[in-house]
Design a protein around this motif. Sequence first.
Motif, PDB file in Angstrom:
ATOM      1  N   THR A  67     -18.117 -48.165 -18.392  1.00  0.00           N
ATOM      2  CA  THR A  67     -18.118 -47.811 -19.811  1.00  0.00           C
ATOM      3  C   THR A  67     -18.073 -49.054 -20.694  1.00  0.00           C
ATOM      4  N   ASP A  73     -19.941 -38.947 -19.165  1.00  0.00           N
ATOM      5  CA  ASP A  73     -18.633 -38.852 -18.511  1.00  0.00           C
ATOM      6  C   ASP A  73     -17.760 -37.926 -19.357  1.00  0.00           C
ATOM      7  N   ASN A 111     -15.269 -41.739 -22.876  1.00  0.00           N
ATOM      8  CA  ASN A 111     -14.782 -43.072 -23.252  1.00  0.00           C
ATOM      9  C   ASN A 111     -15.815 -43.897 -24.008  1.00  0.00           C
ATOM     10  N   ASP A 120     -24.081 -43.847 -19.506  1.00  0.00           N
ATOM     11  CA  ASP A 120     -22.772 -44.171 -18.928  1.00  0.00           C
ATOM     12  C   ASP A 120     -22.321 -43.036 -18.013  1.00  0.00           C
TER      13      ASP A 120
HETATM   14 MG    MG Z   1     -16.127 -44.898 -17.665  1.00  0.00          MG
END
Ligand code: MG
Length: 331
Positions: free
Chosen positions: A83, A106, A110, A200
């Motif tokens: 991330t 995700d 984040n 990500d």
């Molecule tokens: Mg991550």
Amino acid sequence: MSENAPSTYAVSRETVNSGGVEHVSERDQLAASLPEPSAETPLFRAVAVDARRRRSLTGKIFPRPDHTRILTVANQKGGVGKTTTTVNLAAALAQAGLRVLVVDIDPQGNASTALGIDHHADVPSIYDVLVDGKAVVDVVQECVDVPNLWCVPATIDLAGAEIELVSLVARETRMQRALRAYVDGAADRGEERFDYVLIDCPPSLGLLTVNAFVAADEVFIPIQCEYYALEGLSQLLKNIELIKSHLNPDLHVSTILLTMYDGRTRLSAQVAEEVRSHFPAQVLRTSVPRSVRISEAPSFGQTVMTYDPSSSGALSYLEAAGELADRGAAG
Ligand code: MG
Ligand code: ADP
């Protein structure tokens, strides 16, 4: 050493008390005993190196690739810097004049947090795209702090998507379709084409990550410079080969970045050397140091590129982004 140049406090007091002819205060002596700053001290060297990097990097415009490069940032290990790498590279590329999209897949969200993007439960997100077939254009948000940077957020809903996707048709290609439609539709929307899309991934090799592998051309692997770094890498590479032979023939590992490098330990250097010897063409020359500023930035809803642009962490990500862009323009 002469009597007039005492080297301890005890002698100093004697000098002062015995008439004060040679009045040398404790403070003066302490100052005199400190080493002169010179090019030989590690701190001086580090500051000089950063100053040079800053001068050569700031204001640099990176070359545009000849097509939209879609990179999946993956490693099934958690906490290796996926991330952090996604958001900071994205911000660095955008600051250097390129148009960049971050897709957060995700469920932790984040990347959305670090980019200051609203992603509470009711916000339209990548979940709606993958599960309900919503268009990317209806969920994408602009990053306020960094011009040219856009983000498709992830909300906590996504935690269920791994299971919900199983029973849906074309479950592995849903992201690819949605993303291609959005990227290819830029001209119709009167927008410039995206130069980079960074996805990500969560720390697993489930259906979400499979969707990201199918949607991308390139895999970008961050590797943390620690003892177990290479463990699990063969599993990741095997999965990429499977996707390549069944679902996405263009997929390849184009880039590897060494993260959380600690120059004071031999272990970091050994891991870096081993990774470089296995993947000489993929590993970027720049590695990212362990840096407090990098880990602080997300709690301010920022990347380190805006939180502390002159820190050595930000400079490393800027340098890595430059390498990525130069390679993309060359190949
Ligand atoms: Mg991550
Ligand atoms: P992943 O996405 O692979 O799980 P993260 O990017 O979230 O990993 O990083 C894991 C943790 O390590 C986070 O708390 C992050 O702030 C911290 N971190 C990442 N890179 C660095 C770095 N170069 N220096 C210090 N801390 C870092």
